[in-house]
Scaffold this active site. Structure first.
Site, mmCIF file in Angstrom:
data_model
loop_
_atom_site.group_PDB
_atom_site.id
_atom_site.type_symbol
_atom_site.label_atom_id
_atom_site.label_comp_id
_atom_site.label_asym_id
_atom_site.label_seq_id
_atom_site.Cartn_x
_atom_site.Cartn_y
_atom_site.Cartn_z
ATOM 1 N N SER A 187 0.852 -1.195 0.000
ATOM 2 C CA SER A 187 0.000 0.000 0.000
ATOM 3 C C SER A 187 0.882 1.238 0.000
ATOM 4 C CB SER A 187 -0.892 0.013 1.248
ATOM 5 O OG SER A 187 -1.506 1.279 1.420
ATOM 6 N N TYR A 235 -1.216 -0.949 10.186
ATOM 7 C CA TYR A 235 -1.381 -1.230 8.759
ATOM 8 C C TYR A 235 -0.132 -0.816 7.988
ATOM 9 C CZ TYR A 235 -3.667 -1.211 4.153
ATOM 10 O OH TYR A 235 -4.000 -1.440 2.833
#
Length: 273
Positions: free
Chosen positions: A154, A167
């Protein structure tokens, strides 16, 4: 003739979202598909994960494209289950050429206040799950002397984000894992890369829990509220747009890409390293 005729791809997190888009794109290019998804909840994830029906629906899309599909319910947090996925793929199709380590979850929390379970679930799925997927298929690819591996990271890995430290840490770890494996297997004709999208229009973002995090000043924010916010920033990426990059990386023409962390963000990454 498709560019991936005769290839077999294993896709984790394949039941919906990016995984579904990748499955249909690779099938359209000629690949047979092994779909893996959890088919149930993860304790700290605040939105419903893919169901067994989602898995069956994606398998039907692959079949409709004229390719064979093996849907498997499995949890990437388990090495044993991922080893079993690889074994079933080889038993069914005789080979594994491509791995898309795509399974992932999202949740939120300030680092100083984060429950241990929230941290652990994130690392177990988004990082250890990638490791288990690599571990399951790499020996077979080494034996055959060819392979294409792509892991979903990401843009948050490069940037960090408030209330998403777990995350970001997991997705940054994916980049390190990819680069390390790329060095280990290059001599065997295997490439290993990561894709780093910004926001993608999937259920990971389009759910009430995420709307509340993104729009705390709105009472009961809706999908329309969230989409308006994203449009102001250039809009969400469509899963199929990520699939276009995946197709390049897993094809024969992607042989020069190895150990790369490729961002797709509509310019959002211009200020990152």
């Amino acid at each position: 003739m498709g560019e991936l005729d005769g290839r077999v791809a294993v896709i984790t997190g394949g039941a919906r979202g990016q995984g579904r888009a990748h499955a249909t794109a690779l099938a359209a290019a000629g690949a047979d598909i092994v779909l893996c998804d959890i088919g149930g909840p993860v304790a700290s994830v605040p939105y419903p994960l893919a169901s067994e029906q989602d898995l069956a629906d994606t398998a039907a899309l692959v079949t409709r494209a004229g390719r064979r599909c093996l849907p498997v319910t499995a949890d990437v947090r388990s090495r044993e289950q991922m080893d079993a996925v690889a074994e079933r793929a080889i038993a069914e199709f005789g080979r594994i050429d491509i791995l898309l380590a795509n399974a992932g979850v999202a949740s939120s929390g300030l680092i100083a206040e984060m429950p241990e379970q929230t941290w652990q679930d994130m690392i177990d799925v988004n990082l250890t799950g990638v490791f288990h997927s690599f571990h399951a298929v790499v020996p077979h690819m080494v034996e055959r002397g060819w392979g294409r591996i792509v892991a979903t990271s990401s843009i948050v890995a490069r940037m960090g984000a408030r209330k998403s430290g777990h995350y970001a840490a997991a997705k940054w770890g994916v980049v390190g894992l990819v680069k390390s494996l790329a060095l280990e297997v290059a001599e065997h004709g295997i490439t290993v890369n990561a894709v780093l999208p910004s926001g993608v229009q999937t259920d990971m973002i389009l759910n009430p829990a995420t709307y509340r995090e993104l729009l705390p000043d709105i009472e009961n924010p809706t999908e329309a509220d969230a989409m308006a916010m994203f449009e102001a920033g250039g809009g969400l990426i469509q899963p199929a747009e990520v699939s276009e990059l995946i197709l390049l990386l897993v094809s024969e023409s992607g042989r020069r890409y190895n150990g790369e962390a490729l961002t797709i963000s509509g310019g959002m990454s211009a200020g990152t390293i």
